[in-house]
Motif scaffolding. Structure first.
Motif, short mmCIF file in Angstrom:
data_model
loop_
_atom_site.label_atom_id
_atom_site.label_comp_id
_atom_site.label_asym_id
_atom_site.label_seq_id
_atom_site.Cartn_x
_atom_site.Cartn_y
_atom_site.Cartn_z
N ASN A 397 37.61 42.12 53.42
CA ASN A 397 36.97 40.93 54.00
C ASN A 397 36.66 41.26 55.45
N MET A 398 35.39 41.47 55.75
CA MET A 398 34.99 41.87 57.10
C MET A 398 34.95 40.71 58.09
N HIS A 399 35.06 39.49 57.60
CA HIS A 399 34.92 38.36 58.52
C HIS A 399 36.11 38.32 59.49
N PRO A 400 35.85 38.24 60.79
CA PRO A 400 36.96 38.32 61.75
C PRO A 400 37.81 37.06 61.85
N THR A 401 37.32 35.93 61.32
CA THR A 401 38.08 34.67 61.47
C THR A 401 38.27 33.89 60.18
N ASP A 402 37.43 34.10 59.17
CA ASP A 402 37.41 33.20 58.02
C ASP A 402 37.93 33.87 56.75
N ASP A 403 38.77 33.14 56.00
CA ASP A 403 39.08 33.53 54.64
C ASP A 403 37.81 33.39 53.80
N VAL A 404 37.71 34.18 52.75
CA VAL A 404 36.57 34.10 51.85
C VAL A 404 37.08 33.99 50.43
N GLU A 405 36.68 32.93 49.73
CA GLU A 405 37.10 32.74 48.34
C GLU A 405 36.02 33.28 47.42
N ALA A 406 36.46 33.93 46.35
CA ALA A 406 35.53 34.47 45.37
C ALA A 406 36.16 34.41 43.98
N THR A 407 35.31 34.38 42.98
CA THR A 407 35.77 34.45 41.59
C THR A 407 35.56 35.87 41.08
N ILE A 408 36.63 36.45 40.57
CA ILE A 408 36.54 37.78 39.96
C ILE A 408 36.29 37.58 38.47
N GLU A 409 35.17 38.09 37.98
CA GLU A 409 34.76 37.86 36.60
C GLU A 409 34.78 39.18 35.84
N CYS A 410 35.47 39.19 34.71
CA CYS A 410 35.49 40.38 33.86
C CYS A 410 34.46 40.19 32.75
N GLN A 411 33.46 41.06 32.72
CA GLN A 411 32.35 40.95 31.77
C GLN A 411 32.67 41.56 30.41
N THR A 412 33.75 42.33 30.34
CA THR A 412 34.13 42.99 29.08
C THR A 412 35.60 42.70 28.82
N GLY A 413 35.87 41.58 28.18
CA GLY A 413 37.25 41.16 27.95
C GLY A 413 37.72 40.25 29.05
N GLY A 414 38.98 40.42 29.42
CA GLY A 414 39.55 39.56 30.46
C GLY A 414 40.85 40.12 30.97
N PHE A 415 41.42 39.39 31.92
CA PHE A 415 42.67 39.79 32.55
C PHE A 415 43.85 39.11 31.86
N ALA A 416 45.00 39.79 31.90
CA ALA A 416 46.19 39.23 31.26
C ALA A 416 47.44 39.68 32.01
N GLY A 417 48.38 38.76 32.19
CA GLY A 417 49.66 39.12 32.78
C GLY A 417 49.68 38.99 34.28
N VAL A 418 50.58 39.76 34.89
CA VAL A 418 50.84 39.67 36.32
C VAL A 418 50.14 40.82 37.04
N ALA A 419 49.36 40.46 38.04
CA ALA A 419 48.67 41.47 38.85
C ALA A 419 49.54 41.87 40.03
N ASN A 420 49.46 43.16 40.39
CA ASN A 420 50.11 43.65 41.61
C ASN A 420 49.08 43.63 42.73
N ILE A 421 49.41 42.94 43.81
CA ILE A 421 48.45 42.72 44.89
C ILE A 421 49.06 43.24 46.20
N PHE A 422 48.26 43.98 46.95
CA PHE A 422 48.70 44.54 48.22
C PHE A 422 47.69 44.12 49.29
N VAL A 423 48.18 43.50 50.35
CA VAL A 423 47.31 42.98 51.40
C VAL A 423 47.68 43.62 52.73
N MET A 424 46.72 44.36 53.32
CA MET A 424 46.90 44.88 54.68
C MET A 424 46.28 43.89 55.65
N ASN A 425 47.09 43.43 56.60
CA ASN A 425 46.58 42.45 57.55
C ASN A 425 47.48 42.41 58.77
#
Length: 472
Positions: A397-425
């Motif tokens: 997210n290049m924006h210096p001040t604002d959060d940006v919300e987005a929808t992640i869409e899987c076009q071939t199947g879908g997501f399942a279970g628990v995702a591992n997320i790493f945030v550098m900030n």
């Protein structure tokens, strides 16, 4: 709503692990006082700094390039082998110091083994000779019964090192380089050197010097002369912030990196080679004004570089961050402490999570604009790992001040279970780490349930988010 569309059928190509390389040079405190510090209580019996070593193992570079850099153009490898106390001290003319030669080829190879990296050696095409380059290949890769292979065995290393990656000099287009050459002069010498080296070991891969700054004809001449001999052409790129604000800096870097890759890709295509070469970003990095640490903004630039490499997996197949320790570094070491720069964390995250196949991601989001150029506010890449049935999505997210919300869409199947997320900030895009505060810029690990073919997510301002999501 902003959208990120993931389609497993839209594949850019396999990700070469060699893009997660690094670089060490006899410069400043990178080697002496960095990875190698004899007599320091924090070092082992070989002189390797153990705290630095552990940090390097976290980074897990796939390739380690040595000995330069500009240093390579005045370096004679025979000075750095044999008993350490018998090695000559030499005037070092690239960086205007004295070289002790206590760290040389054998120490370098041992270090690559410790960190699990593939060695890459840059030969001297400044003051060096064809024989010297070919003999270095023999010393590293030759079997018993020849002079330099037997020298290696006599120095305590009977088994060949099998070094596969060799650079044909460093930045020979630059007038700052010892032995600077025109394109024609370089291409002629590099061709003869390539022949000698491959006739010593036909299995090695060679990296030809590309232009350090865009020149009209350098790459064309080099590619034409070395067709059939070179396996890569190098790119060296250091971006600089200048007086830009954070958003302008990120937009500048996004465009600069992409345009450099596209330019060299076009030059390779135009050369119509019998054996097309790949691109090696032999040195990529970020200019660092003296006395300043890397900020979070610089860390985001490192992620922008890596995203660019992932968008060009068929051509960019090797890359080495410059440099590993103390000099425009990932790791800063004093005599008794270390800390991790903001540039460390993206390389660590991508190295461990972005593997497999690079996907062609569709992103719908606003653009940022600066100096007449634009870049998407969300810089996104994705990697599909078939073995674990997972997709890793990398979002800057290049924006210096604002959060940006987005929808992640899987076009071939879908997501399942628990995702591992790493945030550098960090609290501010201008924050940086230091000996006094080592965690202003840091990575937080999260887990979050992500199910279905559409998943909303809010990406924090001025952040890198790496999401490993599993597929059903």
């Amino acid at each position: 709503m902003n959208r990120i569309k993931i389609d497993l059928d839209r594949q850019r190509g396999p990700i070469n692990p060699r893009i997660y390389g690094n670089f060490i040079e006899h410069l400043g405190g990178c080697i002496y006082g960095g990875i190698f510090d004899e007599g320091n209580p924090r070092s082992d019996a070989d002189g390797f700094r153990l705290d630095v070593l552990e940090a390097v193992k976290r980074l897990a570079p796939t390739v380690l390039r040595y000995p330069g850099g500009n240093f390579a153009s005045g370096y004679h490898w025979l000075d750095g082998v044999g008993p350490r106390d018998s090695r000559p001290r030499r005037i070092e003319r690239a960086w205007h110091t004295v070289e002790s030669n206590r760290f040389g080829t054998d120490e370098f190879i041992k270090y690559t083994r410790l960190v699990g990296a593939e060695p890459c050696i840059c030969v001297n095409l400044g003051t060096g000779t064809l024989d010297e380059a070919a003999n270095w290949v023999e010393y590293c890769n030759g079997g018993p019964g020849t002079y330099y292979a037997d020298m290696r065995a006599a120095n305590g290393h009977p088994e060949p090192y099998n070094v596969k990656i060799w650079d044909l000099g460093n930045e020979m287009d630059g007038d700052w380089q010892i032995g600077h050459k025109t394109a024609e002069e370089y291409a002629r010498v590099a061709l003869e050197c390539a022949k000698m080296m491959k006739w010593t070991d036909s299995s090695i891969q060679l990296v030809a010097c590309g232009d350090s700054f865009p020149l009209p004809h350098w790459n064309r001449i080099v590619l034409e002369h070395l067709d059939g001999w070179a396996d890569y052409i190098s790119v060296h790129l250091y971006v600089n912030r200048g007086d830009r604000d954070a958003a302008g800096y990120l937009v500048h870097c996004y465009n600069t990196i992409e345009s450099r890759i596209s330019r060299v890709e076009a030059q390779i295509a135009a050369a119509a080679m019998r054996k097309p070469v790949a691109i090696s970003f032999d040195e990529w990095g970020i200019g660092l004004p003296r006395g300043r640490q890397y900020t979070l903004a610089d860390g985001l630039v490192a992620a922008i570089y890596l995203n660019a490499f992932l968008r060009h997996p068929k051509t960019v197949t090797m890359a080495n961050y410059a440099q590993l320790v103390n000099v425009i570094p990932n790791i800063t070491a004093s005599r008794d402490d270390i800390f991790l720069q903001a540039t460390f964390f993206p390389i660590e995250l991508y190295r461990h999570h972005s593997r497999g196949v690079s996907l062609d991601v569709w992103v719908g989001c606003p653009n940022l604009e600066s100096e007449g150029r634009t870049a998407p506010v969300l810089d996104v890449t994705a990697a599909y790992d078939q073995q674990s049935r997972s997709v890793t999505v990398n979002v800057v997210n290049m924006h210096p001040t604002d959060d940006v919300e987005a929808t992640i869409e899987c076009q071939t199947g879908g997501f399942a279970g628990v995702a591992n997320i790493f945030v550098m900030n960090a609290s501010s895009v201008e924050d940086s780490n230091s000996f006094e505060n080592k965690e202003k810029v840091q990575v937080k690990a999260l887990q979050e349930a992500m199910n279905g073919d559409k998943v909303p997510y809010r990406f924090p301002a001025h952040s890198l988010t790496v999401m490993k999501m599993f597929l059903y």
